[in-house]
Motif scaffolding. Structure first.
Motif, PDB file in Angstrom:
ATOM      1  N   LYS A  56     -15.646  20.668  24.478  1.00  0.00           N
ATOM      2  CA  LYS A  56     -15.250  19.919  25.662  1.00  0.00           C
ATOM      3  C   LYS A  56     -13.727  19.793  25.694  1.00  0.00           C
ATOM      4  CE  LYS A  56     -19.405  17.054  25.166  1.00  0.00           C
ATOM      5  NZ  LYS A  56     -19.924  15.668  25.000  1.00  0.00           N
ATOM      6  N   PRO A  57     -13.152  19.544  26.852  1.00  0.00           N
ATOM      7  CA  PRO A  57     -11.684  19.368  26.911  1.00  0.00           C
ATOM      8  C   PRO A  57     -11.178  18.295  25.960  1.00  0.00           C
ATOM      9  CG  PRO A  57     -12.556  19.659  29.109  1.00  0.00           C
ATOM     10  CD  PRO A  57     -13.756  19.543  28.192  1.00  0.00           C
ATOM     11  N   GLU A  58     -11.967  17.270  25.736  1.00  0.00           N
ATOM     12  CA  GLU A  58     -11.545  16.205  24.821  1.00  0.00           C
ATOM     13  C   GLU A  58     -11.545  16.633  23.359  1.00  0.00           C
ATOM     14  OE1 GLU A  58     -13.912  16.023  27.207  1.00  0.00           O
ATOM     15  OE2 GLU A  58     -15.608  14.763  26.561  1.00  0.00           O
ATOM     16  N   ASP A  59     -12.021  17.826  23.070  1.00  0.00           N
ATOM     17  CA  ASP A  59     -11.920  18.366  21.710  1.00  0.00           C
ATOM     18  C   ASP A  59     -10.553  19.002  21.460  1.00  0.00           C
ATOM     19  OD1 ASP A  59     -15.320  19.499  21.985  1.00  0.00           O
ATOM     20  OD2 ASP A  59     -14.584  17.686  21.000  1.00  0.00           O
ATOM     21  N   THR A  60      -9.750  19.098  22.489  1.00  0.00           N
ATOM     22  CA  THR A  60      -8.415  19.660  22.342  1.00  0.00           C
ATOM     23  C   THR A  60      -7.588  18.812  21.381  1.00  0.00           C
ATOM     24  OG1 THR A  60      -8.400  20.648  24.539  1.00  0.00           O
ATOM     25  CG2 THR A  60      -6.250  20.154  23.545  1.00  0.00           C
ATOM     26  N   ALA A  61      -7.066  19.459  20.346  1.00  0.00           N
ATOM     27  CA  ALA A  61      -6.315  18.739  19.317  1.00  0.00           C
ATOM     28  C   ALA A  61      -5.781  19.739  18.298  1.00  0.00           C
ATOM     29  CB  ALA A  61      -7.213  17.730  18.607  1.00  0.00           C
ATOM     30  N   ILE A  62      -4.948  19.229  17.428  1.00  0.00           N
ATOM     31  CA  ILE A  62      -4.594  19.976  16.229  1.00  0.00           C
ATOM     32  C   ILE A  62      -5.624  19.615  15.170  1.00  0.00           C
ATOM     33  CG2 ILE A  62      -2.873  20.384  14.434  1.00  0.00           C
ATOM     34  CD1 ILE A  62      -0.743  19.562  16.470  1.00  0.00           C
ATOM     35  N   TYR A  63      -6.242  20.615  14.584  1.00  0.00           N
ATOM     36  CA  TYR A  63      -7.277  20.402  13.583  1.00  0.00           C
ATOM     37  C   TYR A  63      -6.710  20.659  12.190  1.00  0.00           C
ATOM     38  CZ  TYR A  63     -10.890  19.830  17.079  1.00  0.00           C
ATOM     39  OH  TYR A  63     -11.651  19.343  18.115  1.00  0.00           O
ATOM     40  N   SER A  87     -18.982  11.669  18.211  1.00  0.00           N
ATOM     41  CA  SER A  87     -18.802  12.462  19.433  1.00  0.00           C
ATOM     42  C   SER A  87     -18.978  13.963  19.214  1.00  0.00           C
ATOM     43  CB  SER A  87     -17.431  12.194  20.052  1.00  0.00           C
ATOM     44  OG  SER A  87     -16.397  12.585  19.173  1.00  0.00           O
ATOM     45  N   VAL A  88     -19.045  14.405  17.966  1.00  0.00           N
ATOM     46  CA  VAL A  88     -19.239  15.838  17.709  1.00  0.00           C
ATOM     47  C   VAL A  88     -20.603  16.141  17.098  1.00  0.00           C
ATOM     48  CG1 VAL A  88     -16.754  16.080  17.349  1.00  0.00           C
ATOM     49  CG2 VAL A  88     -18.271  15.962  15.357  1.00  0.00           C
ATOM     50  N   LYS A  89     -21.371  15.117  16.796  1.00  0.00           N
ATOM     51  CA  LYS A  89     -22.701  15.332  16.229  1.00  0.00           C
ATOM     52  C   LYS A  89     -23.551  16.179  17.166  1.00  0.00           C
ATOM     53  CE  LYS A  89     -23.136  11.171  13.376  1.00  0.00           C
ATOM     54  NZ  LYS A  89     -23.810   9.863  13.232  1.00  0.00           N
ATOM     55  N   TRP A 111     -12.616  17.956   7.765  1.00  0.00           N
ATOM     56  CA  TRP A 111     -11.829  18.344   8.926  1.00  0.00           C
ATOM     57  C   TRP A 111     -11.431  17.087   9.692  1.00  0.00           C
ATOM     58  CZ3 TRP A 111      -9.985  23.094  10.038  1.00  0.00           C
ATOM     59  CH2 TRP A 111     -10.581  24.193   9.409  1.00  0.00           C
ATOM     60  N   PHE A 112     -10.194  17.074  10.147  1.00  0.00           N
ATOM     61  CA  PHE A 112      -9.657  15.993  10.947  1.00  0.00           C
ATOM     62  C   PHE A 112      -8.992  16.606  12.178  1.00  0.00           C
ATOM     63  CE2 PHE A 112      -9.904  12.375   7.961  1.00  0.00           C
ATOM     64  CZ  PHE A 112     -10.301  13.046   6.824  1.00  0.00           C
ATOM     65  N   ARG A 113      -8.683  15.757  13.137  1.00  0.00           N
ATOM     66  CA  ARG A 113      -7.965  16.271  14.303  1.00  0.00           C
ATOM     67  C   ARG A 113      -7.049  15.202  14.878  1.00  0.00           C
ATOM     68  NH1 ARG A 113     -13.024  16.766  18.617  1.00  0.00           N
ATOM     69  NH2 ARG A 113     -13.273  14.525  19.051  1.00  0.00           N
ATOM     70  N   GLN A 114      -6.029  15.665  15.570  1.00  0.00           N
ATOM     71  CA  GLN A 114      -5.097  14.758  16.219  1.00  0.00           C
ATOM     72  C   GLN A 114      -4.784  15.278  17.601  1.00  0.00           C
ATOM     73  OE1 GLN A 114      -1.459  13.931  14.072  1.00  0.00           O
ATOM     74  NE2 GLN A 114      -1.155  12.025  15.205  1.00  0.00           N
ATOM     75  N   ALA A 115      -5.184  14.520  18.591  1.00  0.00           N
ATOM     76  CA  ALA A 115      -4.902  14.870  19.978  1.00  0.00           C
ATOM     77  C   ALA A 115      -3.545  14.299  20.375  1.00  0.00           C
ATOM     78  CB  ALA A 115      -5.996  14.311  20.877  1.00  0.00           C
ATOM     79  N   PRO A 116      -2.937  14.847  21.412  1.00  0.00           N
ATOM     80  CA  PRO A 116      -1.621  14.362  21.845  1.00  0.00           C
ATOM     81  C   PRO A 116      -1.650  12.868  22.154  1.00  0.00           C
ATOM     82  CG  PRO A 116      -2.154  16.411  22.929  1.00  0.00           C
ATOM     83  CD  PRO A 116      -3.397  15.994  22.199  1.00  0.00           C
ATOM     84  N   GLY A 117      -0.710  12.150  21.579  1.00  0.00           N
ATOM     85  CA  GLY A 117      -0.602  10.719  21.830  1.00  0.00           C
ATOM     86  C   GLY A 117      -1.626   9.868  21.113  1.00  0.00           C
ATOM     87  N   GLN A 163      -3.969  24.623  16.188  1.00  0.00           N
ATOM     88  CA  GLN A 163      -4.199  24.111  17.537  1.00  0.00           C
ATOM     89  C   GLN A 163      -5.483  24.682  18.135  1.00  0.00           C
ATOM     90  OE1 GLN A 163      -2.204  21.897  19.521  1.00  0.00           O
ATOM     91  NE2 GLN A 163      -4.030  21.967  20.832  1.00  0.00           N
ATOM     92  N   VAL A 164      -6.290  23.791  18.676  1.00  0.00           N
ATOM     93  CA  VAL A 164      -7.461  24.178  19.446  1.00  0.00           C
ATOM     94  C   VAL A 164      -7.299  23.581  20.843  1.00  0.00           C
ATOM     95  CG1 VAL A 164      -9.951  23.921  19.732  1.00  0.00           C
ATOM     96  CG2 VAL A 164      -8.984  24.333  17.455  1.00  0.00           C
ATOM     97  N   THR A 165      -7.381  24.441  21.846  1.00  0.00           N
ATOM     98  CA  THR A 165      -7.238  23.996  23.227  1.00  0.00           C
ATOM     99  C   THR A 165      -8.472  24.407  24.014  1.00  0.00           C
ATOM    100  OG1 THR A 165      -4.838  24.234  23.120  1.00  0.00           O
ATOM    101  CG2 THR A 165      -5.827  24.096  25.308  1.00  0.00           C
ATOM    102  N   VAL A 166      -9.101  23.438  24.641  1.00  0.00           N
ATOM    103  CA  VAL A 166     -10.298  23.678  25.450  1.00  0.00           C
ATOM    104  C   VAL A 166      -9.929  23.493  26.916  1.00  0.00           C
ATOM    105  CG1 VAL A 166     -12.685  23.014  25.897  1.00  0.00           C
ATOM    106  CG2 VAL A 166     -11.742  22.833  23.574  1.00  0.00           C
ATOM    107  N   PHE A 167     -10.186  24.516  27.728  1.00  0.00           N
ATOM    108  CA  PHE A 167      -9.844  24.450  29.142  1.00  0.00           C
ATOM    109  C   PHE A 167     -11.110  24.535  29.989  1.00  0.00           C
ATOM    110  CE2 PHE A 167     -10.497  28.892  30.271  1.00  0.00           C
ATOM    111  CZ  PHE A 167     -10.456  29.517  29.034  1.00  0.00           C
TER     112      PHE A 167
END
Length: 120
Positions: free
Chosen positions: A88-95, A64-66, A36-42, A115-119
């Motif tokens: 966490k909000p910083e987990d928000t990204a496209i997975y 950071s996810v361990k 699994w990989f992810r890409q956050a905006p920017g 898309q995964v969005t954490v609010f």
């Protein structure tokens, strides 16, 4: 060749949980390393987790996810999972789900991303 398709991600409150699934085609799914990989905006795409082929006895995680995320596989269902806890909000990204035939080579097959969005 393997095709991988992620299930829909979603919106989750910080501290909550979400499980992503990735279904793979092909009769030799068990022979593939899955990740699994992810890409956050920017930001650039980053590695999140990977599981070895066959029994999946070896897993690796982004620091950071361990302790919060768990990757697993069900070869009978040709599916790999990413259980995300205490998000966490910083987990928000496209997975993205990915597959490769063996360790040490570039990841060969990629899903379309979800898309995964954490609010808060």
């Amino acid at each position: 060749q393997v095709q991988v398709v992620e299930t829909e991600g979603g919106l989750v409150q910080a501290g909550g949980s979400l499980r992503l699934s990735c279904a793979a085609s092909g009769r030799t799914f068990s022979n593939y390393y899955m990740g699994w990989f992810r890409q956050a905006p920017g930001k650039e795409r980053e590695f999140v987790a990977r599981v070895s082929s066959n029994s999946g006895g070896t897993t690796n995680y982004l620091d950071s996810v361990k302790g919060r995320f768990t990757i697993s596989r069900d070869n009978a269902k040709n599916t790999v999972y990413l259980q995300m806890n205490t998000v966490k909000p910083e987990d928000t990204a496209i997975y993205y789900c990915a597959a490769r035939r063996t360790a040490g080579i570039p990841w060969e097959y990629w899903g379309q991303g979800t898309q995964v969005t954490v609010f808060l």
